[in-house]
Each structure stands twice: as structure tokens, then as C-alpha cells.
Write a protein that holds these residues in place. Structure first.
Motif, short mmCIF file in Angstrom:
data_model
loop_
_atom_site.label_atom_id
_atom_site.label_comp_id
_atom_site.label_asym_id
_atom_site.label_seq_id
_atom_site.Cartn_x
_atom_site.Cartn_y
_atom_site.Cartn_z
N LEU A 1 -2.26 -4.41 -1.51
CA LEU A 1 -3.02 -5.51 -0.95
C LEU A 1 -4.38 -5.65 -1.64
CD1 LEU A 1 -2.90 -7.73 1.19
CD2 LEU A 1 -4.01 -6.15 2.76
N LEU A 2 -5.07 -4.54 -1.88
CA LEU A 2 -6.37 -4.60 -2.55
C LEU A 2 -6.25 -5.12 -3.97
CD1 LEU A 2 -8.10 -1.36 -1.27
CD2 LEU A 2 -8.78 -3.71 -0.81
N ASN B 1 -8.20 -5.72 4.17
CA ASN B 1 -7.25 -4.62 4.17
C ASN B 1 -7.29 -3.84 5.48
OD1 ASN B 1 -5.29 -2.87 2.91
ND2 ASN B 1 -6.93 -1.37 2.72
N GLY C 1 -2.04 -0.47 1.29
CA GLY C 1 -3.38 -1.02 1.07
C GLY C 1 -3.72 -1.15 -0.40
N ALA D 1 3.00 -5.03 0.83
CA ALA D 1 1.98 -4.09 1.32
C ALA D 1 2.39 -3.52 2.67
CB ALA D 1 0.63 -4.78 1.42
N GLN E 1 -11.71 -5.14 1.13
CA GLN E 1 -11.61 -3.94 1.97
C GLN E 1 -11.58 -4.32 3.44
OE1 GLN E 1 -14.41 -1.55 -1.02
NE2 GLN E 1 -14.38 -0.71 1.03
#
Length: 121
Positions: A28-29, A47, A25, A14, A44
Motif C-alpha cells: 500500500l505504501l 496505511n 502495508g 495489500a 503512512q
């Protein structure tokens, strides 16, 4: 593969993707919600916290390379701050529907990239 190794790999990917402007992001999400089992709202927040040091490093390297257009950056900041506030309010209002909305958004982006013609040079 152990949990810390997967977490480290997801964070590294990420960060690298974010530094290249590819949207780290999203990686990562997806990791946090699908693999780590974190709620969408918590993911969120994580992130956003993850993004701050990555963005700072990217900005510093871009300034050093002379790649920042100050006028355009200030205009983007002026529009981005109210947009971020509106996005936070919308996320709170949507609640559980946010996960579905995010999934649809990711599918649309994926299809767009899959069907897009390569740019001619």
C-alpha cells in the motif's frame, strides 16, 4: 487501466497480503507514494487507517481458530504502543528524510529476502 481499478487492485493485494502476515502495508505504501503521488506522511496515515479493519478481521479469525497466545499478545501490545508513539514522533522529526529512510529500509528487506536460504523442513 483506470485509476479506480488500480486503486482497488492495490487495496485488495495489500489486504490479502496483510491477512496472510506478509506485510500488506508495504504494498500500500509503495502504491500510494510511487503511483498515486501521495506524500510519505499522508501515505503512512492512510496505511494506518487501512490497517485497522484488516487487523480486526485477522484477529477475529485468529481468535476463532484458537491461534492467539494471550500472554504474548499482551506483552506485544505493551511494547508496541510506546513503539508506535516513538515512531510517530520520529516520523515528524525526520520530515522529508523519512522517504529516503523508508526506501533504504525496503531495499535492505528486499535484499535480505532475495539472499536468504529457504528453511529446511
Amino acid at each position: 487501466m483506470s485509476g479506480w481499478l488500480i486503486s482497488t487492485a492495490a487495496g485488495f493485494l495489500a489486504g490479502a497480503a496483510g491477512a496472510m502476515g506478509l506485510g500488506g502495508g508495504s504494498i500500500l505504501l509503495l502504491y500510494l507514494t510511487l503511483i498515486a503521488g501521495v506524500s510519505q506522511i499522508a501515505a503512512q496515515g492512510i496505511n494506518l487507517m487501512f490497517f485497522l479493519p484488516c487487523a480486526l478481521a485477522s484477529v477475529l479469525f485468529s481468535i476463532k481458530s484458537g491461534l492467539i497466545a494471550k500472554r504474548e499478545a499482551l506483552l506485544g501490545i505493551a511494547a508496541g504502543v510506546p513503539g508506535a508513539i516513538a515512531g510517530c514522533l520520529l516520523a515528524g522529526w525526520l520530515g522529508g528524510g523519512l522517504r529516503t529512510l523508508f526506501g533504504v529500509y525496503m531495499l535492505v528487506l528486499g535484499l535480505r529476502e532475495l539472499l536468504r536460504r529457504p528453511a529446511e523442513e
